[in-house]
Write a protein that holds these residues in place. Structure first.
Motif, PDB file in Angstrom:
ATOM      1  N   THR A 149       0.853  -1.189   0.000  1.00 16.10           N
ATOM      2  CA  THR A 149       0.000   0.000   0.000  1.00 16.10           C
ATOM      3  C   THR A 149       0.889   1.239   0.000  1.00 16.10           C
ATOM      4  O   THR A 149       1.864   1.310   0.765  1.00 16.10           O
ATOM      5  N   GLU A 150       0.556   2.193  -0.859  1.00 15.68           N
ATOM      6  CA  GLU A 150       1.366   3.394  -0.993  1.00 15.68           C
ATOM      7  C   GLU A 150       0.474   4.560  -1.422  1.00 15.68           C
ATOM      8  O   GLU A 150      -0.263   4.457  -2.391  1.00 15.68           O
ATOM      9  N   ASN A 151       0.505   5.657  -0.663  1.00 14.93           N
ATOM     10  CA  ASN A 151      -0.266   6.855  -0.997  1.00 14.93           C
ATOM     11  C   ASN A 151      -1.749   6.534  -1.204  1.00 14.93           C
ATOM     12  O   ASN A 151      -2.398   7.047  -2.110  1.00 14.93           O
ATOM     13  N   GLY A 152      -2.282   5.650  -0.380  1.00 14.00           N
ATOM     14  CA  GLY A 152      -3.691   5.289  -0.476  1.00 14.00           C
ATOM     15  C   GLY A 152      -4.021   4.332  -1.594  1.00 14.00           C
ATOM     16  O   GLY A 152      -5.196   4.073  -1.876  1.00 14.00           O
ATOM     17  N   LEU A 153      -2.998   3.783  -2.248  1.00 15.23           N
ATOM     18  CA  LEU A 153      -3.189   2.852  -3.358  1.00 15.23           C
ATOM     19  C   LEU A 153      -2.786   1.439  -2.953  1.00 15.23           C
ATOM     20  O   LEU A 153      -1.778   1.245  -2.261  1.00 15.23           O
ATOM     21  N   GLU A 154      -3.565   0.462  -3.377  1.00 16.80           N
ATOM     22  CA  GLU A 154      -3.189  -0.938  -3.217  1.00 16.80           C
ATOM     23  C   GLU A 154      -2.529  -1.382  -4.516  1.00 16.80           C
ATOM     24  O   GLU A 154      -3.146  -1.318  -5.587  1.00 16.80           O
ATOM     25  N   ILE A 155      -1.274  -1.805  -4.455  1.00 13.40           N
ATOM     26  CA  ILE A 155      -0.479  -2.088  -5.648  1.00 13.40           C
ATOM     27  C   ILE A 155       0.011  -3.530  -5.634  1.00 13.40           C
ATOM     28  O   ILE A 155       0.483  -4.033  -4.610  1.00 13.40           O
ATOM     29  N   LYS A 156      -0.114  -4.196  -6.801  1.00 10.43           N
ATOM     30  CA  LYS A 156       0.417  -5.544  -6.984  1.00 10.43           C
ATOM     31  C   LYS A 156       1.299  -5.536  -8.229  1.00 10.43           C
ATOM     32  O   LYS A 156       0.862  -5.113  -9.296  1.00 10.43           O
ATOM     33  N   LEU A 157       2.522  -6.019  -8.067  1.00 16.35           N
ATOM     34  CA  LEU A 157       3.453  -6.079  -9.190  1.00 16.35           C
ATOM     35  C   LEU A 157       3.349  -7.463  -9.830  1.00 16.35           C
ATOM     36  O   LEU A 157       3.987  -8.421  -9.391  1.00 16.35           O
ATOM     37  N   VAL A 158       2.513  -7.559 -10.850  1.00 20.84           N
ATOM     38  CA  VAL A 158       2.216  -8.844 -11.485  1.00 20.84           C
ATOM     39  C   VAL A 158       3.426  -9.390 -12.235  1.00 20.84           C
ATOM     40  O   VAL A 158       3.720 -10.595 -12.193  1.00 20.84           O
ATOM     41  N   ALA A 159       4.154  -8.519 -12.945  1.00 17.86           N
ATOM     42  CA  ALA A 159       5.299  -8.976 -13.741  1.00 17.86           C
ATOM     43  C   ALA A 159       6.318  -7.856 -13.885  1.00 17.86           C
ATOM     44  O   ALA A 159       5.967  -6.671 -13.886  1.00 17.86           O
ATOM     45  N   GLY A 160       7.579  -8.243 -14.015  1.00 20.23           N
ATOM     46  CA  GLY A 160       8.640  -7.300 -14.316  1.00 20.23           C
ATOM     47  C   GLY A 160       9.086  -6.463 -13.136  1.00 20.23           C
ATOM     48  O   GLY A 160       9.011  -6.889 -11.970  1.00 20.23           O
ATOM     49  N   TYR A 181      -5.169  -0.291  -7.333  1.00 21.86           N
ATOM     50  CA  TYR A 181      -6.547  -0.028  -6.899  1.00 21.86           C
ATOM     51  C   TYR A 181      -6.563   1.149  -5.933  1.00 21.86           C
ATOM     52  O   TYR A 181      -5.786   1.198  -4.963  1.00 21.86           O
ATOM     53  N   ALA A 182      -7.443   2.124  -6.187  1.00 22.39           N
ATOM     54  CA  ALA A 182      -7.587   3.305  -5.341  1.00 22.39           C
ATOM     55  C   ALA A 182      -8.893   3.227  -4.562  1.00 22.39           C
ATOM     56  O   ALA A 182      -9.975   3.274  -5.154  1.00 22.39           O
ATOM     57  N   LYS A 183      -8.801   3.113  -3.248  1.00 20.92           N
ATOM     58  CA  LYS A 183     -10.006   3.128  -2.417  1.00 20.92           C
ATOM     59  C   LYS A 183     -10.644   4.510  -2.424  1.00 20.92           C
ATOM     60  O   LYS A 183     -11.862   4.647  -2.403  1.00 20.92           O
ATOM     61  N   ASN A 184      -9.784   5.529  -2.447  1.00 18.89           N
ATOM     62  CA  ASN A 184     -10.252   6.911  -2.453  1.00 18.89           C
ATOM     63  C   ASN A 184      -9.549   7.674  -3.572  1.00 18.89           C
ATOM     64  O   ASN A 184      -8.564   7.207  -4.143  1.00 18.89           O
ATOM     65  N   LYS A 204     -11.944  -0.529 -13.829  1.00 18.46           N
ATOM     66  CA  LYS A 204     -13.136  -0.108 -13.079  1.00 18.46           C
ATOM     67  C   LYS A 204     -12.954   1.348 -12.681  1.00 18.46           C
ATOM     68  O   LYS A 204     -11.851   1.773 -12.343  1.00 18.46           O
ATOM     69  N   GLY A 205     -14.034   2.132 -12.725  1.00 24.36           N
ATOM     70  CA  GLY A 205     -13.959   3.533 -12.339  1.00 24.36           C
ATOM     71  C   GLY A 205     -13.461   4.409 -13.462  1.00 24.36           C
ATOM     72  O   GLY A 205     -13.709   4.132 -14.642  1.00 24.36           O
ATOM     73  N   GLU A 206     -12.711   5.468 -13.133  1.00 26.12           N
ATOM     74  CA  GLU A 206     -12.170   6.351 -14.161  1.00 26.12           C
ATOM     75  C   GLU A 206     -10.965   7.116 -13.636  1.00 26.12           C
ATOM     76  O   GLU A 206     -10.788   7.281 -12.428  1.00 26.12           O
ATOM     77  N   ILE A 207     -10.147   7.568 -14.581  1.00 25.21           N
ATOM     78  CA  ILE A 207      -8.982   8.369 -14.238  1.00 25.21           C
ATOM     79  C   ILE A 207      -9.067   9.710 -14.966  1.00 25.21           C
ATOM     80  O   ILE A 207      -9.810   9.855 -15.937  1.00 25.21           O
ATOM     81  N   THR A 208      -8.297  10.675 -14.473  1.00 21.34           N
ATOM     82  CA  THR A 208      -8.216  11.986 -15.114  1.00 21.34           C
ATOM     83  C   THR A 208      -6.777  12.243 -15.523  1.00 21.34           C
ATOM     84  O   THR A 208      -5.858  12.100 -14.704  1.00 21.34           O
ATOM     85  N   ILE A 230      -1.383  10.650 -13.122  1.00 14.74           N
ATOM     86  CA  ILE A 230      -2.821  10.544 -13.333  1.00 14.74           C
ATOM     87  C   ILE A 230      -3.557  10.603 -12.003  1.00 14.74           C
ATOM     88  O   ILE A 230      -3.027  10.231 -10.960  1.00 14.74           O
ATOM     89  N   CYS A 231      -4.791  11.067 -12.062  1.00 16.34           N
ATOM     90  CA  CYS A 231      -5.661  11.107 -10.893  1.00 16.34           C
ATOM     91  C   CYS A 231      -6.671   9.977 -10.992  1.00 16.34           C
ATOM     92  O   CYS A 231      -7.365   9.851 -12.003  1.00 16.34           O
ATOM     93  N   LEU A 232      -6.734   9.139  -9.972  1.00 15.29           N
ATOM     94  CA  LEU A 232      -7.677   8.030  -9.942  1.00 15.29           C
ATOM     95  C   LEU A 232      -8.864   8.409  -9.060  1.00 15.29           C
ATOM     96  O   LEU A 232      -8.680   8.846  -7.921  1.00 15.29           O
ATOM     97  N   ASP A 233     -10.065   8.237  -9.586  1.00 18.88           N
ATOM     98  CA  ASP A 233     -11.262   8.471  -8.791  1.00 18.88           C
ATOM     99  C   ASP A 233     -11.398   7.383  -7.720  1.00 18.88           C
ATOM    100  O   ASP A 233     -10.762   6.328  -7.790  1.00 18.88           O
ATOM    101  N   LYS A 234     -12.252   7.633  -6.756  1.00 21.37           N
ATOM    102  CA  LYS A 234     -12.530   6.656  -5.715  1.00 21.37           C
ATOM    103  C   LYS A 234     -13.022   5.341  -6.330  1.00 21.37           C
ATOM    104  O   LYS A 234     -13.788   5.335  -7.281  1.00 21.37           O
ATOM    105  N   ASP A 235     -12.570   4.223  -5.793  1.00 19.95           N
ATOM    106  CA  ASP A 235     -12.977   2.884  -6.223  1.00 19.95           C
ATOM    107  C   ASP A 235     -12.623   2.636  -7.688  1.00 19.95           C
ATOM    108  O   ASP A 235     -13.428   2.122  -8.459  1.00 19.95           O
ATOM    109  N   THR A 236     -11.397   2.993  -8.073  1.00 19.98           N
ATOM    110  CA  THR A 236     -10.918   2.789  -9.450  1.00 19.98           C
ATOM    111  C   THR A 236      -9.798   1.755  -9.467  1.00 19.98           C
ATOM    112  O   THR A 236      -8.914   1.778  -8.607  1.00 19.98           O
ATOM    113  N   ARG A 237      -9.848   0.866 -10.434  1.00 19.51           N
ATOM    114  CA  ARG A 237      -8.777  -0.113 -10.639  1.00 19.51           C
ATOM    115  C   ARG A 237      -8.176   0.084 -12.015  1.00 19.51           C
ATOM    116  O   ARG A 237      -8.900   0.202 -13.010  1.00 19.51           O
ATOM    117  N   VAL A 238      -6.852   0.108 -12.067  1.00 18.87           N
ATOM    118  CA  VAL A 238      -6.120   0.325 -13.307  1.00 18.87           C
ATOM    119  C   VAL A 238      -5.016  -0.723 -13.423  1.00 18.87           C
ATOM    120  O   VAL A 238      -4.366  -1.062 -12.426  1.00 18.87           O
TER     121      VAL A 238
END
Length: 294
Positions: A149-160, A181-184, A204-208, A230-238
């Motif tokens: 978890t970093e800066n309110g983001l849940e991060i998984k490094l799938v590859a590389g 994934y951004a909870k907020n 899921k969700g949207e980014i700006t 980029i800015c991730l809206d609440k409940d967004t997965r990228v």
């Protein structure tokens, strides 16, 4: 939007009883780093006779990466590999000079009335000098995938490699795949965090980005990762994909990828003449459609 970025919308493709959203290849962009094909599977409710059933088919010159958010897929290949890939796990099959495989809903899930299937199937092109290596299959359970978890983001490094960390799945060239994934609502700054081209796939969700809203089902590609914030809206997965572009141009013909069009033609003929290895105990066969090189 800056002229160094490209926005791509999913295009629907029919896989029999299952529809997918295709993001790569795209007519204006054939690859992002070494990533050459991205299919978004679902989210879809399966059951009651509707399942994933992709019969035996071949590959050369690439690695397939399977990553799920929900559901399960049973992978079987001509090497004798048999594995259930569940949500959070990573399956990585390298075709090299030639492999066949099937992808199906596991038998034990077919007794359930309904369940959700959601994930991505991705192809990573092999560099020219490794196109003819022996095929292999690697499996990484979700417990082995680096997560933090970093800066309110849940991060998984799938590859590389990314964010100063390394995944056990390294592949065969400089690449990265990250699940964010951004909870907020929060901002993701990628300066000095990634290397190479980068694509943002909004799950899921949207980014700006520069006052532009990019929504689920779209992909934003940037050739200059050091400028990406980029800015991730609440409940967004990228999902972030990318890496250093391959030094040689690669071509796509059906399920085959190569820097040599003659290899693609030979693979097509070999499949038509039943010269590929077979998945043990499986007699299904998907005929190659009449398509041209891309």
């Amino acid at each position: 939007m800056a002229n160094n970025k490209l926005l791509v919308n999913e295009r629907q493709a029919d896989l029999g009883n299952f529809m997918v959203g295709r993001l790569l290849p795209f007519r204006k962009k054939r690859q992002v780093g070494p990533f050459t094909f991205i299919d978004h599977m679902g989210p879809a409710t399966l059951g009651n006779g509707k399942y994933v059933d992709v019969d035996q088919h071949p590959h050369i010159g690439l690695s397939t990466l399977t990553y799920l958010f929900e559901g399960e897929i049973e992978h079987k290949d001509s090497l004798g590999s048999e594995k259930i890939i569940s949500a959070g796990d990573v399956g990585f099959m390298t075709s090299g000079k030639g492999v066949t495989h099937t992808e199906r809903t596991p038998k034990y899930r077919r007794t359930e009335k309904e369940f959700v299937m959601h994930g991505y199937q991705i192809w990573v092109a092999l560099p020219k000098e490794l196109e003819d290596i022996n095929p292999s299959f690697q499996f990484y359970p979700k417990e082995e995938i680096p997560s933090w978890t970093e800066n309110g983001l849940e991060i998984k490094l799938v590859a590389g490699n990314a964010f100063g960390k390394s995944s056990p799945l390294q592949g065969f060239t400089s690449l990265f795949m990250v699940d964010v994934y951004a909870k907020n609502e929060t901002t993701l700054n990628l300066e000095n965090q990634l290397k190479g081209e980068v694509a943002f796939v909004i799950v899921k969700g949207e980014i700006t980005e520069e006052d532009h809203k990019i929504e689920a089902g779209q992909m934003l590609i940037s050739k200059t990762d050091e400028q990406c914030s980029i800015c991730l809206d609440k409940d967004t997965r990228v999902l972030l994909f990318g890496g250093e572009p391959l030094s040689d141009e690669h071509f796509l013909l059906w399920n085959f990828v190569s820097s040599d069009k003659e290899k693609l033609q030979k693979a097509k003929e070999d499949w038509q003449n039943n010269k590929f290895p077979k998945v043990p105990g499986d007699d299904t066969y998907i005929p190659i459609p009449e398509i041209k090189h891309k």
